[in-house]
Design a protein around this motif. Structure first.
Motif, PDB file in Angstrom:
ATOM      1  N   HIS A   1      -3.551  28.306 -38.583  1.00 37.38           N
ATOM      2  CA  HIS A   1      -4.643  27.432 -38.882  1.00 37.38           C
ATOM      3  C   HIS A   1      -4.481  26.944 -40.202  1.00 37.38           C
ATOM      4  O   HIS A   1      -4.692  25.332 -40.572  1.00 37.38           O
ATOM      5  CB  HIS A   1      -5.619  28.092 -38.512  1.00 37.38           C
TER       6      HIS A   1
ATOM      7  N   SER B   1     -10.769  24.809 -33.820  1.00 38.73           N
ATOM      8  CA  SER B   1      -9.420  24.470 -33.190  1.00 38.73           C
ATOM      9  C   SER B   1      -8.649  25.757 -33.589  1.00 38.73           C
ATOM     10  O   SER B   1      -7.598  25.944 -32.994  1.00 38.73           O
ATOM     11  CB  SER B   1      -8.873  23.125 -33.617  1.00 38.73           C
ATOM     12  N   GLY B   2      -9.028  26.524 -34.511  1.00 35.56           N
ATOM     13  CA  GLY B   2      -8.263  27.666 -34.923  1.00 35.56           C
ATOM     14  C   GLY B   2      -8.271  28.710 -33.995  1.00 35.56           C
ATOM     15  O   GLY B   2      -9.325  29.154 -33.252  1.00 35.56           O
ATOM     16  N   GLU B   3      -7.159  29.507 -33.862  1.00 41.18           N
ATOM     17  CA  GLU B   3      -6.875  30.560 -32.790  1.00 41.18           C
ATOM     18  C   GLU B   3      -8.010  31.746 -33.126  1.00 41.18           C
ATOM     19  O   GLU B   3      -8.362  32.243 -32.056  1.00 41.18           O
ATOM     20  CB  GLU B   3      -5.539  31.058 -32.761  1.00 41.18           C
TER      21      GLU B   3
END
Length: 260
Positions: free
Chosen positions: A83, A251-253
């Motif tokens: 990210h 949007s980061g895992e």
């Protein structure tokens, strides 16, 4: 199994109040400008006129596991650095041996913590250990003020006892990317101890993006940084980057791993 264990750990350790959805400070150009100056150009333990620091070479991370839960720590680490690389546009990757790395990332235990900090960061770092849960440090290239190497030391048992394992992972690598200061003027932000969330906030996303803008060079002082910073923020406002900060943060895992 890893993801289920991770979910249980992080939900217990990381209350998520979504404060940033209420207090949208990253949409205010003046607020962003002040936060960036305070986080990037000031130092918590050393007042003075500091210069901008950042990486110019690819970041190569070697992770040394000295505790259990290796798979879980790897999953957290990999998710976050992927990210960070996407946010900044700067190459960040894991490497398989210490001699290929410029960042040493150590998962250790509290009983070994001081020795690890002294060895990897330096004895001077021991002066600022009081109240710290995890620690990071960096060394600069004397020629151009770029970051040459860094170390991150996380005593897992201590971090988990305080509910801060995830916060340590997220904050320490973000700081050694070149945002080393904690500041009350940055909120909500991982660079502010009063922020309840442990993941990158929308404001953090903007600060990291700004830092790796090509017009900002390592070694610049505030007088050179500020006009360029204002131009960048104005462009971000016009291009909708400020408005997209929430979606970029989510949007980061890590957000998907822990069910936010």
């Amino acid at each position: 199994m890893i993801r289920k264990a991770l979910l249980a750990l992080t939900l217990f350790n990381s209350p998520f109040g979504l404060a940033y959805e209420i207090q949208q400070t990253w949409l205010d150009p003046k607020f962003v400008e002040r936060a960036f100056i305070d986080v990037a150009l000031k130092r918590e333990y050393s007042p003075g006129d500091w210069a901008l620091i950042k990486w110019q070479q690819p970041v190569k991370i070697w992770v040394d596991h000295r505790v259990s839960d290796i798979d879980m720590h790897d999953e957290l680490t990999n998710a976050h650095i992927e990210h960070l690389s996407r946010i900044t546009g700067h190459p960040i990757q894991r490497v398989k041996s210490r001699d290929r790395a410029n960042v040493i990332w150590l998962y250790t235990q509290e009983s070994e913590w001081r020795d690890d900090v002294k060895r990897e960061i330096g004895s001077s770092a021991l002066k600022n250990m009081h109240g710290a849960i995890c620690k990071a440090g960096y060394r600069l290239n004397a020629k151009n003020n770029s970051i040459a190497s860094a170390a991150i030391i996380i005593p897992v048992d201590q971090a988990r006892e305080h509910g801060k394992l995830l916060a340590c992972i997220v904050e320490e690598i973000a700081q050694v990317m070149g945002l080393p200061n904690d500041a009350e003027t940055a909120f909500p932000s991982i660079f502010n101890d009063e922020t309840p969330e442990d993941l990158l906030s929308p404001l953090d996303i903007i600060l990291l993006k700004i830092l790796y803008e090509p017009s900002l060079k390592p070694g610049m002082k505030e007088a050179d940084v500020r006009p360029r910073l204002q131009a960048i923020i104005k462009r971000y406002q016009q291009q909708g980057i400020l408005n997209r900060a929430v979606s970029d943060a989510k949007s980061g895992e890590l957000y998907q791993l822990i069910g936010y």
